[in-house]
Design a protein around this motif. Structure first.
Motif, PDB file in Angstrom:
ATOM      1  N   SER A 227      15.062  -1.114  -1.358  1.00  0.00           N
ATOM      2  CA  SER A 227      14.318  -1.704  -2.462  1.00  0.00           C
ATOM      3  C   SER A 227      13.297  -2.683  -1.879  1.00  0.00           C
ATOM      4  CB  SER A 227      15.305  -2.415  -3.380  1.00  0.00           C
ATOM      5  OG  SER A 227      14.618  -3.002  -4.426  1.00  0.00           O
ATOM      6  N   ILE A 228      12.158  -2.787  -2.523  1.00  0.00           N
ATOM      7  CA  ILE A 228      11.103  -3.659  -1.995  1.00  0.00           C
ATOM      8  C   ILE A 228      11.323  -5.089  -2.501  1.00  0.00           C
ATOM      9  CG2 ILE A 228       8.591  -4.059  -2.022  1.00  0.00           C
ATOM     10  CD1 ILE A 228       9.387  -1.518  -0.510  1.00  0.00           C
ATOM     11  N   PRO A 229      11.343  -6.092  -1.593  1.00  0.00           N
ATOM     12  CA  PRO A 229      11.509  -7.472  -2.046  1.00  0.00           C
ATOM     13  C   PRO A 229      10.439  -7.813  -3.089  1.00  0.00           C
ATOM     14  CG  PRO A 229      11.606  -7.361   0.334  1.00  0.00           C
ATOM     15  CD  PRO A 229      11.205  -5.993  -0.135  1.00  0.00           C
ATOM     16  N   GLY A 230      10.863  -8.396  -4.192  1.00  0.00           N
ATOM     17  CA  GLY A 230       9.903  -8.779  -5.240  1.00  0.00           C
ATOM     18  C   GLY A 230       9.683  -7.698  -6.290  1.00  0.00           C
ATOM     19  N   ALA A 231      10.336  -6.530  -6.152  1.00  0.00           N
ATOM     20  CA  ALA A 231      10.139  -5.458  -7.140  1.00  0.00           C
ATOM     21  C   ALA A 231      10.789  -5.847  -8.469  1.00  0.00           C
ATOM     22  CB  ALA A 231      10.761  -4.161  -6.617  1.00  0.00           C
ATOM     23  N   SER A 232      10.237  -5.311  -9.562  1.00  0.00           N
ATOM     24  CA  SER A 232      10.723  -5.714 -10.890  1.00  0.00           C
ATOM     25  C   SER A 232      12.071  -5.076 -11.217  1.00  0.00           C
ATOM     26  CB  SER A 232       9.705  -5.317 -11.952  1.00  0.00           C
ATOM     27  OG  SER A 232       9.736  -3.919 -12.088  1.00  0.00           O
ATOM     28  N   GLN A 233      12.762  -5.678 -12.164  1.00  0.00           N
ATOM     29  CA  GLN A 233      14.101  -5.207 -12.519  1.00  0.00           C
ATOM     30  C   GLN A 233      14.064  -3.775 -13.060  1.00  0.00           C
ATOM     31  OE1 GLN A 233      16.326  -7.831 -15.031  1.00  0.00           O
ATOM     32  NE2 GLN A 233      18.231  -6.763 -14.568  1.00  0.00           N
ATOM     33  N   ASP A 234      13.034  -3.454 -13.844  1.00  0.00           N
ATOM     34  CA  ASP A 234      12.966  -2.104 -14.429  1.00  0.00           C
ATOM     35  C   ASP A 234      12.945  -1.041 -13.334  1.00  0.00           C
ATOM     36  OD1 ASP A 234      12.978  -3.138 -16.882  1.00  0.00           O
ATOM     37  OD2 ASP A 234      10.825  -2.887 -17.287  1.00  0.00           O
TER      38      ASP A 234
ATOM     39  N   PHE B 240      16.906 -12.033  -2.805  1.00  0.00           N
ATOM     40  CA  PHE B 240      18.173 -12.083  -3.546  1.00  0.00           C
ATOM     41  C   PHE B 240      18.042 -11.627  -5.000  1.00  0.00           C
ATOM     42  CE2 PHE B 240      19.327 -14.764   0.068  1.00  0.00           C
ATOM     43  CZ  PHE B 240      20.539 -14.182   0.398  1.00  0.00           C
ATOM     44  N   THR B 241      16.827 -11.719  -5.558  1.00  0.00           N
ATOM     45  CA  THR B 241      16.691 -11.281  -6.957  1.00  0.00           C
ATOM     46  C   THR B 241      16.924  -9.770  -7.083  1.00  0.00           C
ATOM     47  OG1 THR B 241      15.200 -13.112  -7.302  1.00  0.00           O
ATOM     48  CG2 THR B 241      15.224 -11.437  -9.009  1.00  0.00           C
ATOM     49  N   PRO B 242      16.259  -8.916  -6.266  1.00  0.00           N
ATOM     50  CA  PRO B 242      16.599  -7.482  -6.382  1.00  0.00           C
ATOM     51  C   PRO B 242      18.057  -7.180  -6.075  1.00  0.00           C
ATOM     52  CG  PRO B 242      14.805  -7.803  -4.786  1.00  0.00           C
ATOM     53  CD  PRO B 242      15.145  -9.145  -5.344  1.00  0.00           C
ATOM     54  N   MET B 243      18.653  -7.982  -5.151  1.00  0.00           N
ATOM     55  CA  MET B 243      20.091  -7.787  -4.870  1.00  0.00           C
ATOM     56  C   MET B 243      20.907  -8.022  -6.141  1.00  0.00           C
ATOM     57  SD  MET B 243      21.150  -9.533  -1.353  1.00  0.00           S
ATOM     58  CE  MET B 243      20.782  -8.822   0.210  1.00  0.00           C
ATOM     59  N   LYS B 244      20.486  -9.056  -6.888  1.00  0.00           N
ATOM     60  CA  LYS B 244      21.198  -9.378  -8.133  1.00  0.00           C
ATOM     61  C   LYS B 244      21.012  -8.235  -9.143  1.00  0.00           C
ATOM     62  CE  LYS B 244      19.677 -12.302 -11.211  1.00  0.00           C
ATOM     63  NZ  LYS B 244      18.872 -13.456 -11.576  1.00  0.00           N
ATOM     64  N   TYR B 245      19.788  -7.691  -9.203  1.00  0.00           N
ATOM     65  CA  TYR B 245      19.547  -6.575 -10.134  1.00  0.00           C
ATOM     66  C   TYR B 245      20.458  -5.391  -9.790  1.00  0.00           C
ATOM     67  CZ  TYR B 245      15.120  -8.974 -11.258  1.00  0.00           C
ATOM     68  OH  TYR B 245      14.160  -9.882 -11.624  1.00  0.00           O
ATOM     69  N   ILE B 246      20.575  -5.127  -8.479  1.00  0.00           N
ATOM     70  CA  ILE B 246      21.402  -3.979  -8.065  1.00  0.00           C
ATOM     71  C   ILE B 246      22.850  -4.226  -8.490  1.00  0.00           C
ATOM     72  CG2 ILE B 246      22.263  -2.649  -6.090  1.00  0.00           C
ATOM     73  CD1 ILE B 246      19.628  -3.465  -4.612  1.00  0.00           C
TER      74      ILE B 246
ATOM     75  N   SER C 203      31.536 -11.450  -0.635  1.00  0.00           N
ATOM     76  CA  SER C 203      32.312 -11.866  -1.804  1.00  0.00           C
ATOM     77  C   SER C 203      31.700 -11.295  -3.085  1.00  0.00           C
ATOM     78  CB  SER C 203      32.390 -13.392  -1.874  1.00  0.00           C
ATOM     79  OG  SER C 203      31.100 -13.899  -2.161  1.00  0.00           O
ATOM     80  N   ARG C 204      30.495 -10.729  -2.976  1.00  0.00           N
ATOM     81  CA  ARG C 204      29.906 -10.084  -4.154  1.00  0.00           C
ATOM     82  C   ARG C 204      30.496  -8.680  -4.266  1.00  0.00           C
ATOM     83  NH1 ARG C 204      23.578 -11.815  -3.981  1.00  0.00           N
ATOM     84  NH2 ARG C 204      23.965 -14.014  -3.642  1.00  0.00           N
ATOM     85  N   PRO C 205      30.809  -8.250  -5.462  1.00  0.00           N
ATOM     86  CA  PRO C 205      31.576  -7.010  -5.579  1.00  0.00           C
ATOM     87  C   PRO C 205      30.854  -5.738  -5.125  1.00  0.00           C
ATOM     88  CG  PRO C 205      30.922  -7.851  -7.741  1.00  0.00           C
ATOM     89  CD  PRO C 205      30.568  -8.898  -6.761  1.00  0.00           C
ATOM     90  N   THR C 206      29.525  -5.760  -5.020  1.00  0.00           N
ATOM     91  CA  THR C 206      28.845  -4.495  -4.696  1.00  0.00           C
ATOM     92  C   THR C 206      28.334  -4.434  -3.259  1.00  0.00           C
ATOM     93  OG1 THR C 206      26.783  -5.409  -5.550  1.00  0.00           O
ATOM     94  CG2 THR C 206      28.118  -4.110  -7.073  1.00  0.00           C
ATOM     95  N   MET C 207      28.501  -5.521  -2.482  1.00  0.00           N
ATOM     96  CA  MET C 207      27.977  -5.511  -1.110  1.00  0.00           C
ATOM     97  C   MET C 207      28.931  -4.756  -0.196  1.00  0.00           C
ATOM     98  SD  MET C 207      25.678  -6.202   1.065  1.00  0.00           S
ATOM     99  CE  MET C 207      24.526  -7.159   0.077  1.00  0.00           C
ATOM    100  N   LYS C 208      28.468  -3.626   0.345  1.00  0.00           N
ATOM    101  CA  LYS C 208      29.352  -2.800   1.167  1.00  0.00           C
ATOM    102  C   LYS C 208      29.231  -3.117   2.650  1.00  0.00           C
ATOM    103  CE  LYS C 208      30.863  -0.379  -2.270  1.00  0.00           C
ATOM    104  NZ  LYS C 208      32.127  -0.686  -2.842  1.00  0.00           N
ATOM    105  N   ARG C 209      28.020  -3.312   3.135  1.00  0.00           N
ATOM    106  CA  ARG C 209      27.858  -3.537   4.575  1.00  0.00           C
ATOM    107  C   ARG C 209      26.730  -4.520   4.847  1.00  0.00           C
ATOM    108  NH1 ARG C 209      29.457  -0.191   8.819  1.00  0.00           N
ATOM    109  NH2 ARG C 209      28.848  -1.939  10.131  1.00  0.00           N
TER     110      ARG C 209
END
Ligand code: SF4
Length: 419
Positions: free
Chosen positions: A145-152, A189-195, A245-251
């Motif tokens: 994902s590109i840093p700064g990309a929109s949530q949609d 971190f914002t796109p990480m949160k969206y994911i 500690s975030r539930p979706t972070m695998k590696r």
């Protein structure tokens, strides 16, 4: 395949090779008469699925043009390197063609940023969407994902990609701003949160509607560069632990810094990438994920960097001789995991086997325990060898570092983690 596409493939796969968050590439070994196989420096890399299968992926960028100027990156705006861009249809066809020829089982797609994060992300989404919807492609797709990309756009990408990832690159926000002035932690971190939101939402929906669409079923991953800044292993592992500690972070992947832009004085002058340090960080990461260690047990403020000569579990054991020897026939599973030479599989087998008889050193060897290390930290049925407390941690450290090995410098590669 068209000659022009082949040329673009060479440039773009070469540009993608420094991203290690899908592992195992970067070697260059051509095929020889009488020998089997070859390893090209670009194009196809291997990755491991959750069930342990090894799959080959086409690792490529959509474009290596980039409007950003990250100091550590070969594709930065100010570098004079060959530049090219694949159209969405070229990339889709290339993937399908490689897949049909059985070269690959999936795609690892990233891109430089052109015009804007959303413009670039939109093109990446078109690639994965076309693959899934038009070509009914069922192979694995890992999309950066590109840093700064929109949530949609992130939400749309998650419907078609198996895994999404955003690279943190630098573990400290101030250093990130110095080396990549156009980025900050928020844009990463914002796109990480969206994911994360997408994955969790999809899980909830699927509990209610069995056929609700899946969102990035393989979760997310990230990458940090090691050695480009003064950040200690403690800083790096603290961030990794918070991410896990975030539930979706695998590696979390660690990439030893490669000095590709030697003219940039903001970067350290390393003779070689810090591969031993990278290797130790992977071992420490393993301890966090599978051995129930906390970051502060592995490194802390008074001991901020990993020992390069011995693995982090052995280093912990030598700093804590009071915890040993461990009685193999009585200790709980968590304590068995802390014994150097005992891995997750061996610890489980020990717990299962000792219901039937008291275990001795012969049984432990059969189970797969590395007795060369473990003997100094355990007691069992008949083992009478002196332990860490009789011999002292320093003596054991000397015994376990192979004789004749030069003191490890950051640029010397050591054997992979053996427990
Ligand atoms: S945004 Fe990505 S491709 Fe562009 S310079 Fe930074 S690291 Fe390189």
């Amino acid at each position: 395949m068209k000659e022009s596409v082949l040329k673009k493939l060479k440039i773009l796969a070469e540009s993608a090779k420094y991203d290690v968050s899908c592992a195992s590439s970067g070697t260059s070994r051509s095929g020889k008469k009488g020998e089997l196989g070859s390893a090209a420096g670009w194009g196809i890399c291997h990755s491991f699925t959750e069930d342990g299968r090894c799959i080959s992926l086409l690792k490529i960028m959509l474009t290596n043009n980039c409007m950003y100027d990250c100091a550590y990156c070969i594709n930065r705006r100010s570098n004079d390197v060959p530049r090219t861009t694949l159209s969405v249809s070229e990339l889709v066809e290339l993937t399908i063609e490689f897949y049909r020829r059985n070269y690959i089982e999936g795609l690892f797609l990233s891109s430089g940023v052109v015009r804007s994060p959303d413009y670039t992300m939109e093109r990446l989404v078109r690639v994965v969407k076309d693959l899934r919807l038009i070509h009914r492609f069922h192979g694995y797709i890992h999309l950066k994902s590109i840093p700064g990309a929109s949530q949609d756009l992130v939400n749309e990408a998650g419907l078609y990609a198996d895994r999404l990832s955003v690279n943190i690159e630098i573990p400290n926000e101030e250093s990130l701003r110095t080396l990549a002035p156009e980025k900050d932690f928020k844009s990463v971190f914002t796109p990480m949160k969206y994911i994360q939101q997408g994955v969790l939402r999809s899980k909830e929906e699927r509990q209610v509607f069995r056929h609700a669409p899946r969102f990035a079923p393989a979760g997310q991953s990230t990458q940090m560069i090691v050695g480009a800044t003064a950040d200690s292993d403690h800083d790096i592992l603290r961030l990794s632990s918070a991410l896990y500690s975030r539930p979706t972070m695998k590696r979390v992947y660690y990439s030893g810094y490669i000095h590709v832009n030697s003219y940039d004085t903001r970067l350290p002058m390393l003779r070689q990438p810090p591969l031993v340090r990278e290797n130790r960080l992977y071992q420490a990461d393993w301890l966090l994920r599978f051995y129930q260690f906390k970051v502060d047990e592995i490194v802390d403020d008074s001991y901020p960097n990993l020992d390069l000569e011995i693995d982090p579990k052995l280093a912990w054991a030598l700093r804590h001789p009071e915890q040993f020897p461990v009685d193999i026939n009585r200790a709980d599973y968590e304590m068995l995991l802390r014994v150097p030479g005992i891995g997750v599989k061996s610890a489980k087998l020990i717990v299962a086997s000792r219901h039937f008889s008291r275990l001795g050193s012969y049984d432990l060897k059969k189970i797969g325990v590395v007795m060369k290390k473990a003997q100094y930290f355990i007691t069992c049925r008949e083992l009478a060898s002196p332990t860490v407390n009789e011999l002292t941690p320093l003596a054991i450290r000397t015994l376990l570092i192979p004789k004749g090995r030069k003191k490890i410098d950051n640029d010397q590669l050591e054997l992979p983690f053996q427990d």
